[in-house]
Design a protein around this motif. Structure first.
Motif, PDB file in Angstrom:
ATOM      1  N   PRO A  10       0.795  -1.228   0.000  1.00  0.00           N
ATOM      2  CA  PRO A  10       0.000   0.000   0.000  1.00  0.00           C
ATOM      3  C   PRO A  10       0.828   1.279   0.000  1.00  0.00           C
ATOM      4  O   PRO A  10       0.292   2.358  -0.187  1.00  0.00           O
ATOM      5  CB  PRO A  10      -0.814  -0.116   1.303  1.00  0.00           C
ATOM      6  CG  PRO A  10       0.016  -0.970   2.180  1.00  0.00           C
ATOM      7  CD  PRO A  10       0.703  -1.946   1.255  1.00  0.00           C
ATOM      8  N   THR A  11       2.124   1.179   0.180  1.00  0.00           N
ATOM      9  CA  THR A  11       2.971   2.369   0.194  1.00  0.00           C
ATOM     10  C   THR A  11       3.309   2.861  -1.199  1.00  0.00           C
ATOM     11  O   THR A  11       3.818   3.965  -1.354  1.00  0.00           O
ATOM     12  CB  THR A  11       4.298   2.092   0.923  1.00  0.00           C
ATOM     13  OG1 THR A  11       5.036   1.112   0.189  1.00  0.00           O
ATOM     14  CG2 THR A  11       4.063   1.628   2.343  1.00  0.00           C
ATOM     15  N   GLY A  12       3.075   2.037  -2.212  1.00  0.00           N
ATOM     16  CA  GLY A  12       3.420   2.439  -3.571  1.00  0.00           C
ATOM     17  C   GLY A  12       4.866   2.174  -3.913  1.00  0.00           C
ATOM     18  O   GLY A  12       5.349   2.586  -4.962  1.00  0.00           O
ATOM     19  N   SER A 102       2.955   7.714  11.310  1.00  0.00           N
ATOM     20  CA  SER A 102       4.203   7.152  11.846  1.00  0.00           C
ATOM     21  C   SER A 102       4.911   6.326  10.782  1.00  0.00           C
ATOM     22  O   SER A 102       6.118   6.444  10.591  1.00  0.00           O
ATOM     23  CB  SER A 102       3.915   6.281  13.074  1.00  0.00           C
ATOM     24  OG  SER A 102       3.413   7.065  14.119  1.00  0.00           O
ATOM     25  N   ALA A 103       4.143   5.497  10.102  1.00  0.00           N
ATOM     26  CA  ALA A 103       4.715   4.685   9.032  1.00  0.00           C
ATOM     27  C   ALA A 103       5.300   5.576   7.936  1.00  0.00           C
ATOM     28  O   ALA A 103       6.415   5.347   7.464  1.00  0.00           O
ATOM     29  CB  ALA A 103       3.645   3.757   8.460  1.00  0.00           C
ATOM     30  N   ASP A 108       9.779   8.207   5.000  1.00  0.00           N
ATOM     31  CA  ASP A 108      10.471   9.423   4.553  1.00  0.00           C
ATOM     32  C   ASP A 108      11.946   9.392   4.951  1.00  0.00           C
ATOM     33  O   ASP A 108      12.821   9.716   4.151  1.00  0.00           O
ATOM     34  CB  ASP A 108       9.807  10.675   5.149  1.00  0.00           C
ATOM     35  CG  ASP A 108       8.397  10.915   4.625  1.00  0.00           C
ATOM     36  OD1 ASP A 108       8.049  10.403   3.543  1.00  0.00           O
ATOM     37  OD2 ASP A 108       7.646  11.632   5.322  1.00  0.00           O
ATOM     38  N   GLY A 109      12.216   9.013   6.185  1.00  0.00           N
ATOM     39  CA  GLY A 109      13.610   8.931   6.635  1.00  0.00           C
ATOM     40  C   GLY A 109      14.410   7.928   5.825  1.00  0.00           C
ATOM     41  O   GLY A 109      15.557   8.189   5.446  1.00  0.00           O
ATOM     42  N   ALA A 132       8.079   0.561  12.947  1.00  0.00           N
ATOM     43  CA  ALA A 132       8.888  -0.641  12.719  1.00  0.00           C
ATOM     44  C   ALA A 132       8.350  -1.472  11.563  1.00  0.00           C
ATOM     45  O   ALA A 132       9.118  -2.029  10.770  1.00  0.00           O
ATOM     46  CB  ALA A 132       8.952  -1.479  13.997  1.00  0.00           C
ATOM     47  N   ALA A 133       7.021  -1.548  11.441  1.00  0.00           N
ATOM     48  CA  ALA A 133       6.425  -2.292  10.327  1.00  0.00           C
ATOM     49  C   ALA A 133       6.801  -1.656   8.991  1.00  0.00           C
ATOM     50  O   ALA A 133       7.113  -2.357   8.027  1.00  0.00           O
ATOM     51  CB  ALA A 133       4.903  -2.359  10.494  1.00  0.00           C
ATOM     52  N   MET A 134       6.783  -0.325   8.925  1.00  0.00           N
ATOM     53  CA  MET A 134       7.150   0.344   7.677  1.00  0.00           C
ATOM     54  C   MET A 134       8.619   0.115   7.357  1.00  0.00           C
ATOM     55  O   MET A 134       8.979  -0.104   6.196  1.00  0.00           O
ATOM     56  CB  MET A 134       6.851   1.838   7.736  1.00  0.00           C
ATOM     57  CG  MET A 134       7.247   2.576   6.456  1.00  0.00           C
ATOM     58  SD  MET A 134       6.516   1.906   4.936  1.00  0.00           S
ATOM     59  CE  MET A 134       4.888   2.605   5.034  1.00  0.00           C
TER      60      MET A 134
END
Length: 179
Positions: A10-12, A102-103, A108-109, A132-134
């Motif tokens: 889902p993040t692309g 948060s994800a 981004d970082g 952490a999941a991201m």
């Protein structure tokens, strides 16, 4: 029997890299440009400005530039990411105070690190699991991000300043510099 279905990210970032190497750390922040990546959550700008101001006072950091994302729940868009990378030496991104933001703050970082810019991502401690999941989804499970005590959004200026002071030793450590 039905076959297995492909799970979509889902993040692309389906074609994301799995590079888990941090960007090179500066020997000093003296004169370096600090990027502040605001995700539009309440008090994010204030926290970022407090951190940048403290980096200027303690470490002689140079200009601090504020950038604002379009939406808190998704990673920074490519054009803004390129601008930040082109204009900044280090970046602080905040504040993750819900699951999706948060994800996205952690993503981004990681994006900044992979493009060679040292980054500090800050989420609230109630959403460490989302961050952490991201990091895991992005192929960087060991990415170190910071946790501010929850809540952040409802705090006044003095309380934000207290959160900044609590975060500063870790901000400096993640950036690899001494005050």
């Amino acid at each position: 029997m039905a076959g297995r279905e492909k799970l979509l990210d889902p993040t692309g970032f389906d074609d994301r890299a799995t590079d888990s190497t941090l960007a090179p750390r500066p020997a000093s922040l003296r004169g370096l440009t600090i990027g502040m990546l605001d995700n539009t959550k309440p008090n994010a700008v204030l926290l970022l400005q407090e951190i940048a101001g403290e980096l200027q006072r303690r470490c002689g950091a140079g200009e601090a530039i504020l950038y604002t994302k379009d939406y808190f729940g998704t990673p920074v868009k490519e054009d803004l990411l390129k601008q930040v990378v082109d204009e900044c030496d280090v970046v602080i991104t905040a504040v993750g105070d819900c699951g999706s933001c948060s994800a996205a703050t952690v993503a981004d970082g990681i994006l900044l690190e992979r493009l060679g810019v040292p980054a500090v991502s800050i989420v609230s401690d109630s959403f460490l699991v989302s961050g952490a999941a991201m990091a895991k989804v992005q192929g960087f499970p060991g990415f170190e991000f910071l946790a501010a005590r929850h809540p952040v959004a409802s705090l006044d200026e003095d309380e934000i300043r207290d959160r900044m002071q609590a975060l500063m030793p870790e901000v400096l450590r993640v950036l690899g510099v001494e005050s």
